[in-house]
Design an enzyme around this catalytic site. Sequence first.
Site, mmCIF file in Angstrom:
data_model
loop_
_atom_site.group_PDB
_atom_site.id
_atom_site.type_symbol
_atom_site.label_atom_id
_atom_site.label_comp_id
_atom_site.label_asym_id
_atom_site.label_seq_id
_atom_site.Cartn_x
_atom_site.Cartn_y
_atom_site.Cartn_z
ATOM 1 N N LYS A 185 0.839 -1.203 0.000
ATOM 2 C CA LYS A 185 0.000 0.000 0.000
ATOM 3 C C LYS A 185 0.874 1.254 0.000
ATOM 4 O O LYS A 185 0.682 2.160 -0.821
ATOM 5 C CB LYS A 185 -0.908 0.015 1.222
ATOM 6 C CG LYS A 185 -1.657 1.341 1.403
ATOM 7 C CD LYS A 185 -2.007 1.589 2.851
ATOM 8 C CE LYS A 185 -2.330 3.058 3.068
ATOM 9 N NZ LYS A 185 -2.609 3.398 4.479
ATOM 10 N N ASP A 201 -6.061 0.303 0.137
ATOM 11 C CA ASP A 201 -6.153 0.326 1.597
ATOM 12 C C ASP A 201 -7.492 -0.285 1.990
ATOM 13 O O ASP A 201 -8.163 -0.912 1.162
ATOM 14 C CB ASP A 201 -5.996 1.755 2.119
ATOM 15 C CG ASP A 201 -7.250 2.584 1.902
ATOM 16 O OD1 ASP A 201 -8.071 2.221 1.021
ATOM 17 O OD2 ASP A 201 -7.430 3.590 2.605
#
Length: 213
Positions: free
Chosen positions: A118, A137
């Site tokens: 991420k 996310d």
Amino acid sequence: MRALARAIDHLELPAVEKIAENGREDPFEVLIATMLSAQTRDAVTAAASARLFHVARTPQTMAKLSEKQIIKLIFPVSFYRNKAAHLKATCRILVERFDGRVPDTMAELLSLPGVGRKTANLVLILSFRSRKNICVDTHVHRISNRLGWVKTRTPEETEQALYKNTSARWWAYINLYLVTWGQNVCRPIYPRCPMCVIRPHCPQIGVTRVSAR
């Protein structure tokens, strides 16, 4: 995606995007802010980042801080002790291995302590203008499953599925659009479905209760 782009135009940007915009997409600031943002509310991330950057704006200066100093500056972000250790170690590696610069490849970014896909994807998108990455996310994971774009159990699975199931033209924008929408409308609990601009396209997978407004 076009409908979301119009709908989020008047909404506040997520914390890391605001930091990137204010810092002219500086890779170091984006990297550090994204590391701080994990499982932390945007307001807390923004405040902690501001305090930390006020004291140290480069890997060289941040590496010289003690973990206790970093903890004091970033508290109360989630897992602040672990993050302080990762920040100090990452800054040391940036200085020793990368000449004080944030690397621009996925493999090199993942070699940094506390940096997962991420964080690496967001740094590549915001600071290095990559159009070949998708940052996933919890908001992106939740909403893309809710929309039926993917059927996955983890953010990592979601990222790989989105590469297959979405047009590459939108990859760099998926995080911005879905995170902003997830913070304001498509919330984890009691999503605001009646006011959602993409409600006609959403099967509401997994949604059992919605907000009345």
